[in-house]
Enzyme design. Sequence first.
Site, PDB file in Angstrom:
ATOM      1  N   LEU A  12     -12.285   1.458  -3.112  1.00  0.00           N
ATOM      2  CA  LEU A  12     -10.871   1.834  -3.025  1.00  0.00           C
ATOM      3  C   LEU A  12     -10.120   0.843  -2.138  1.00  0.00           C
ATOM      4  CD1 LEU A  12     -11.272   5.697  -2.552  1.00  0.00           C
ATOM      5  CD2 LEU A  12     -11.418   4.310  -4.644  1.00  0.00           C
ATOM      6  N   ARG A  19      -0.793   0.460   9.323  1.00  0.00           N
ATOM      7  CA  ARG A  19      -1.020   0.170  10.750  1.00  0.00           C
ATOM      8  C   ARG A  19      -1.308  -1.309  11.024  1.00  0.00           C
ATOM      9  NH1 ARG A  19      -5.317   4.902  11.448  1.00  0.00           N
ATOM     10  NH2 ARG A  19      -5.250   4.730   9.184  1.00  0.00           N
ATOM     11  N   LYS A  26      -3.848  -4.807   3.512  1.00  0.00           N
ATOM     12  CA  LYS A  26      -4.908  -4.739   4.539  1.00  0.00           C
ATOM     13  C   LYS A  26      -6.211  -5.368   4.072  1.00  0.00           C
ATOM     14  CE  LYS A  26      -7.151  -0.784   5.647  1.00  0.00           C
ATOM     15  NZ  LYS A  26      -7.361   0.528   6.301  1.00  0.00           N
ATOM     16  N   THR A  86      -6.971   9.056  -1.330  1.00  0.00           N
ATOM     17  CA  THR A  86      -8.239   8.449  -1.759  1.00  0.00           C
ATOM     18  C   THR A  86      -8.809   9.151  -3.000  1.00  0.00           C
ATOM     19  OG1 THR A  86      -9.345   9.825  -0.098  1.00  0.00           O
ATOM     20  CG2 THR A  86      -8.897   7.540   0.506  1.00  0.00           C
ATOM     21  N   GLU A 162     -10.233  16.442   7.444  1.00  0.00           N
ATOM     22  CA  GLU A 162      -9.498  15.287   7.956  1.00  0.00           C
ATOM     23  C   GLU A 162      -8.922  15.589   9.339  1.00  0.00           C
ATOM     24  OE1 GLU A 162      -9.432  12.190   6.525  1.00  0.00           O
ATOM     25  OE2 GLU A 162     -10.976  13.243   5.422  1.00  0.00           O
ATOM     26  N   LYS A 357     -11.165 -40.840   5.396  1.00  0.00           N
ATOM     27  CA  LYS A 357     -10.725 -40.010   4.266  1.00  0.00           C
ATOM     28  C   LYS A 357     -11.180 -40.674   2.991  1.00  0.00           C
ATOM     29  CE  LYS A 357      -7.697 -40.480   1.531  1.00  0.00           C
ATOM     30  NZ  LYS A 357      -6.534 -40.922   0.787  1.00  0.00           N
ATOM     31  N   SER A 411     -11.848 -56.524  15.916  1.00  0.00           N
ATOM     32  CA  SER A 411     -10.969 -55.460  16.406  1.00  0.00           C
ATOM     33  C   SER A 411      -9.517 -55.697  16.004  1.00  0.00           C
ATOM     34  CB  SER A 411     -11.043 -55.395  17.933  1.00  0.00           C
ATOM     35  OG  SER A 411     -12.358 -55.107  18.302  1.00  0.00           O
ATOM     36  N   ARG A 446      -3.971 -65.158  12.193  1.00  0.00           N
ATOM     37  CA  ARG A 446      -3.154 -64.838  13.363  1.00  0.00           C
ATOM     38  C   ARG A 446      -2.594 -66.146  13.889  1.00  0.00           C
ATOM     39  NH1 ARG A 446      -8.820 -63.552  16.024  1.00  0.00           N
ATOM     40  NH2 ARG A 446      -9.249 -65.580  16.943  1.00  0.00           N
TER      41      ARG A 446
HETATM   42  C1  UD1 Z   1     -10.690   8.042   5.192  1.00  0.00           C
HETATM   43  C2  UD1 Z   1     -11.366   9.400   4.958  1.00  0.00           C
HETATM   44  C3  UD1 Z   1     -11.914   9.905   6.288  1.00  0.00           C
HETATM   45  C4  UD1 Z   1     -12.864   8.907   6.853  1.00  0.00           C
HETATM   46  C5  UD1 Z   1     -12.223   7.538   6.984  1.00  0.00           C
HETATM   47  C6  UD1 Z   1     -13.272   6.506   7.320  1.00  0.00           C
HETATM   48  C7  UD1 Z   1     -10.132  10.470   3.137  1.00  0.00           C
HETATM   49  C8  UD1 Z   1      -9.133  11.492   2.778  1.00  0.00           C
HETATM   50  N1  UD1 Z   1     -10.393  10.325   4.432  1.00  0.00           N
HETATM   51  O1  UD1 Z   1      -9.564   8.246   6.012  1.00  0.00           O
HETATM   52  O2  UD1 Z   1     -12.580  11.154   6.078  1.00  0.00           O
HETATM   53  O3  UD1 Z   1     -13.331   9.349   8.130  1.00  0.00           O
HETATM   54  O4  UD1 Z   1     -11.611   7.117   5.751  1.00  0.00           O
HETATM   55  O5  UD1 Z   1     -12.690   5.255   7.559  1.00  0.00           O
HETATM   56  O6  UD1 Z   1     -10.683   9.831   2.249  1.00  0.00           O
HETATM   57  N2  UD1 Z   1      -6.764   3.995  -0.480  1.00  0.00           N
HETATM   58  C9  UD1 Z   1      -6.347   3.811  -1.783  1.00  0.00           C
HETATM   59  N3  UD1 Z   1      -5.350   4.593  -2.280  1.00  0.00           N
HETATM   60  C10 UD1 Z   1      -4.758   5.560  -1.551  1.00  0.00           C
HETATM   61  C11 UD1 Z   1      -5.175   5.764  -0.218  1.00  0.00           C
HETATM   62  C12 UD1 Z   1      -6.186   4.960   0.285  1.00  0.00           C
HETATM   63  O7  UD1 Z   1      -6.868   2.940  -2.482  1.00  0.00           O
HETATM   64  O8  UD1 Z   1      -3.865   6.239  -2.103  1.00  0.00           O
HETATM   65  C13 UD1 Z   1      -7.839   3.128   0.049  1.00  0.00           C
HETATM   66  C14 UD1 Z   1      -7.360   2.265   1.188  1.00  0.00           C
HETATM   67  O9  UD1 Z   1      -6.935   1.004   0.688  1.00  0.00           O
HETATM   68  C15 UD1 Z   1      -8.578   2.150   2.078  1.00  0.00           C
HETATM   69  C16 UD1 Z   1      -9.406   3.378   1.774  1.00  0.00           C
HETATM   70  O10 UD1 Z   1      -8.854   3.941   0.583  1.00  0.00           O
HETATM   71  O11 UD1 Z   1      -9.354   0.996   1.778  1.00  0.00           O
HETATM   72  C17 UD1 Z   1      -9.346   4.391   2.894  1.00  0.00           C
HETATM   73  O12 UD1 Z   1      -8.016   4.744   3.136  1.00  0.00           O
HETATM   74  P1  UD1 Z   1      -7.476   5.029   4.594  1.00  0.00           P
HETATM   75  O13 UD1 Z   1      -6.045   5.354   4.507  1.00  0.00           O
HETATM   76  O14 UD1 Z   1      -7.900   3.963   5.522  1.00  0.00           O
HETATM   77  O15 UD1 Z   1      -8.289   6.396   4.911  1.00  0.00           O
HETATM   78  P2  UD1 Z   1      -8.441   7.100   6.317  1.00  0.00           P
HETATM   79  O16 UD1 Z   1      -7.189   7.830   6.636  1.00  0.00           O
HETATM   80  O17 UD1 Z   1      -8.945   6.136   7.304  1.00  0.00           O
HETATM   81 CA    CA Z   2      -9.532   3.908   7.234  1.00  0.00          CA
END
Ligand code: UD1
Ligand code: CA
Length: 473
Positions: A12, A19, A26, A86, A162, A357, A411, A446
């Site tokens: 994912l 952040r 990211k 997620t 969460e 180079k 030189s 020269r």
């Molecule tokens: C998530 C987990 C949390 C875990 C933590 C570990 C969930 C709901 N929570 O939280 O339990 O402890 O990771 O790091 O899964 N992403 C998407 N699409 C979205 C949202 C997120 O592709 O709509 C991807 C992000 O790019 C990222 C990953 O999912 O790579 C995790 O997303 P992030 O927002 O970092 O999750 P956390 O809030 O950290």
């Molecule tokens: Ca995360």
Amino acid sequence: MSGRDELIAIVLAAGQGTRMKSKLPKVMHPLLGQPMVSYPVQAALDAGAQRVVCVVGHGAEVVTKALHERFGTRVTTALQPEQRGTGDAARCGQAALADFDGWLLILYGDSALLTSHALRALIAHAKAGPGPLGLLTATLPDATGYGRILRDAQGKIMRIREQKDCSSDEAAIREWNPGVYVIRASFFRESIGKLTTNNAQGELYLTDLVALAAVAGGVAGLAWDAAELHGVNDRSELVQREHDLQLRIARAHMKAGVTIRDPERTRIEPAVVIEADAVIEAGVELRGKTRIAADAHIDVGCVVTDSVVGQGAKLLPHSVATESVIGAGARIGPFAHLRPGTELGKDVHIGNFVETKKTRVGQGSKANHLAYLGDGVIGQDVNVGAGTIFCNYDGFNKHTTVLDDGSFIGSDSQLVAPVRVGKGAYVGTGTTVTMDVPDDALAIGRARQVNKLGLASRLRGRLQAAKAAANKK
Ligand code: UD1
Ligand code: CA
């Protein structure tokens, strides 16, 4: 392997990573020169995934391009048009699975420290259990920010809560969810549509699959070292994870017989190959596909990118080499700059403030001080004196300078390319070479020197008087 044992990974990587406060998505932020997302993808492939589906959204184009460049057709992408959590992201990966009936590895694109070792252990653990889902768990004194693992009185995993949905009792739980799951594809298909947005963030949580799996046969939790499981959410975590990776890579090289004097201050990218008995001093960066042969010595502050360093070669402090080949026993620097297309033979010496180079230098040749050698073909045992310049560029085109075997360049000479200095020829100091020098010839270009005896004191007197007169005014 039967179809039911096959493995596909979903990574994912559609989130923006708010952040990070960055225009770059990211998962594209590099750690040791590789985009973050390439680490979990590589770990999944190394753990035996036949292919990886990466769910993209924010910056979908750049992420897709980066994945394609690195992994080719083993990694495909699926689009998550809106970032609704997620669970939604994982659902977007579903179409790419067709009727796949094996196990799914589901990972997050920011799991930069994840190893294939951890994944293999989890897969074995999940397959041995009765249920449709396995996950890694980790424990920390303070798990703030992470989803917590909720267990029943018997210690069975019941669900993940969460951070934002935790009661104060739940928030005190120290066991957390690193976001590494292995799930039966059939269970995933049945359950992913059952997720709801009934939570503090109004998102579809992938983590809610855990509660569904708990009542559909059980969840196999495997405790793992937290140090391998932290994700990246902001810039300070990015730097911390990169540092952890750096140490991991340095330790692996040390174990294989390489001295790394100061691993805290040495950055070696993952694809770099170093043979045993090489020595890498503090502050060195080895990047890209660099290869360092046995007994080579890379002294402090060198930066070597996509280059090959031959056996026993020495890079003295603060030398920079990019897309270059350095022969066995060569001695480079201090403060040398080898630019792309430099090919140095055995025992070549390139000294301080020499820039090369697209230049080939034959065995035993030397340019020890202050020179620019661009677009050159230098034979064996050639001596290039201090201050020599290959004038390779006329403002429109680049031209070649050829120095044949055994020639000697005095030189402060300029060689105006295209030009050739023949075998064993000699170019006098301070010569501007504008035409070819035949083999064994001496070229001098020269003005002839004249000595006017006694004229120094007369000149001095005249200058002194002029200055005194000017000061009076
Ligand atoms: C998530 C987990 C949390 C875990 C933590 C570990 C969930 C709901 N929570 O939280 O339990 O402890 O990771 O790091 O899964 N992403 C998407 N699409 C979205 C949202 C997120 O592709 O709509 C991807 C992000 O790019 C990222 C990953 O999912 O790579 C995790 O997303 P992030 O927002 O970092 O999750 P956390 O809030 O950290
Ligand atoms: Ca995360």
